[in-house]
Scaffold this motif. Structure first.
Motif, PDB file in Angstrom:
ATOM      1  N   ILE A  81       0.850  -1.188   0.000  1.00 55.40           N
ATOM      2  CA  ILE A  81       0.000   0.000   0.000  1.00 55.40           C
ATOM      3  C   ILE A  81       0.889   1.243   0.000  1.00 55.40           C
ATOM      4  O   ILE A  81       1.795   1.354   0.803  1.00 55.40           O
ATOM      5  N   LEU A  85      -2.090   6.372   0.675  1.00 53.73           N
ATOM      6  CA  LEU A  85      -3.300   5.585   0.865  1.00 53.73           C
ATOM      7  C   LEU A  85      -3.389   5.073   2.306  1.00 53.73           C
ATOM      8  O   LEU A  85      -4.477   5.056   2.898  1.00 53.73           O
ATOM      9  N   PHE A  86      -2.268   4.689   2.869  1.00 54.02           N
ATOM     10  CA  PHE A  86      -2.249   4.219   4.255  1.00 54.02           C
ATOM     11  C   PHE A  86      -2.735   5.317   5.197  1.00 54.02           C
ATOM     12  O   PHE A  86      -3.606   5.088   6.034  1.00 54.02           O
ATOM     13  N   TRP A  87      -2.163   6.527   5.070  1.00 50.91           N
ATOM     14  CA  TRP A  87      -2.561   7.621   5.966  1.00 50.91           C
ATOM     15  C   TRP A  87      -3.999   8.059   5.705  1.00 50.91           C
ATOM     16  O   TRP A  87      -4.717   8.444   6.635  1.00 50.91           O
ATOM     17  N   LEU A  88      -4.447   8.002   4.452  1.00 50.37           N
ATOM     18  CA  LEU A  88      -5.832   8.338   4.139  1.00 50.37           C
ATOM     19  C   LEU A  88      -6.780   7.339   4.805  1.00 50.37           C
ATOM     20  O   LEU A  88      -7.804   7.727   5.382  1.00 50.37           O
ATOM     21  N   THR A  89      -6.419   6.069   4.772  1.00 50.74           N
ATOM     22  CA  THR A  89      -7.238   5.034   5.428  1.00 50.74           C
ATOM     23  C   THR A  89      -7.279   5.255   6.940  1.00 50.74           C
ATOM     24  O   THR A  89      -8.347   5.148   7.562  1.00 50.74           O
ATOM     25  N   ILE A  90      -6.142   5.568   7.531  1.00 45.68           N
ATOM     26  CA  ILE A  90      -6.100   5.848   8.976  1.00 45.68           C
ATOM     27  C   ILE A  90      -6.984   7.042   9.304  1.00 45.68           C
ATOM     28  O   ILE A  90      -7.730   7.022  10.298  1.00 45.68           O
ATOM     29  N   VAL A  92      -9.632   8.167   7.648  1.00 50.99           N
ATOM     30  CA  VAL A  92     -11.049   7.789   7.506  1.00 50.99           C
ATOM     31  C   VAL A  92     -11.499   6.970   8.707  1.00 50.99           C
ATOM     32  O   VAL A  92     -12.590   7.201   9.266  1.00 50.99           O
ATOM     33  N   TRP A  93     -10.669   6.020   9.144  1.00 49.87           N
ATOM     34  CA  TRP A  93     -11.034   5.207  10.314  1.00 49.87           C
ATOM     35  C   TRP A  93     -11.141   6.067  11.572  1.00 49.87           C
ATOM     36  O   TRP A  93     -12.040   5.876  12.394  1.00 49.87           O
ATOM     37  N   THR A  94     -10.240   7.020  11.720  1.00 53.05           N
ATOM     38  CA  THR A  94     -10.273   7.901  12.892  1.00 53.05           C
ATOM     39  C   THR A  94     -11.525   8.759  12.881  1.00 53.05           C
ATOM     40  O   THR A  94     -12.210   8.889  13.922  1.00 53.05           O
ATOM     41  N   SER A  96     -14.320   8.122  11.382  1.00 49.28           N
ATOM     42  CA  SER A  96     -15.468   7.237  11.625  1.00 49.28           C
ATOM     43  C   SER A  96     -15.599   6.901  13.108  1.00 49.28           C
ATOM     44  O   SER A  96     -16.707   6.919  13.665  1.00 49.28           O
TER      45      SER A  96
END
Length: 160
Positions: A81, A85-90, A92-94, A96
């Protein structure tokens, strides 16, 4: 006339035979020189060249093996990854998780807000209907008994 030509041919043949004899003498001398030369059949130089070549090949092979191992390690440790993309996913999870926590707190306070709203609406209705009950005191008593009866029914259902 015929003899003259024959003399010339004989003279030429004699010259040719002298030249041939000189060539044979020279060939004898060369063969004697060649016979005196001793050639040693030695493969030492060839062996040294082969050893140097094998050493060089061995070093190159070890270098290739080392590079192959380094490439294998790099491939194993490679990240699939991209960092963005990794930081974007983190992120989004945060977001949420924060949203879920915020909504959970709001929902847990919903009963208190409902009670407060109900009480405020009840007081408003009572003040609005106060004039009506002042004119009809019997209706006020019947309303109060009805309200108390409803509270008892609610408490019985809550116990079940």
């Amino acid at each position: 006339m015929g003899y003259k030509k024959l003399d010339e041919v004989m003279e030429l043949l004699t010259d040719e035979l002298d030249g041939f004899n000189k060539s044979i003498d020279r060939l004898k001398q060369l063969t004697e020189n060649v016979d005196n030369i001793k050639i040693e059949a030695s493969t030492d130089n060839i062996q040294k060249l082969l050893e140097r070549h094998l050493t060089k090949l061995k070093w190159e092979l070890e270098s290739i093996e080392g590079n192959t191992i380094a490439i294998k390690k790099a491939v194993i440790n490679a990240k699939v990854i991209p960092r963005t993309l990794f930081w974007l996913t983190i992120a989004v999870w945060t977001i949420s998780l924060v949203t879920i926590c915020y909504l959970g707190i709001k929902v847990s306070r919903l009963d208190a807000i409902r009670e407060k709203s109900f009480e405020s609406g009840r007081q408003e209705v009572i003040t609005t209907l106060r004039g009506f009950f002042d004119e009809n005191p019997g209706l006020l008593e019947s309303y109060e008994s009805w309200r108390l009866k409803g509270k008892e029914t609610d408490s019985i259902q809550a116990k079940k």
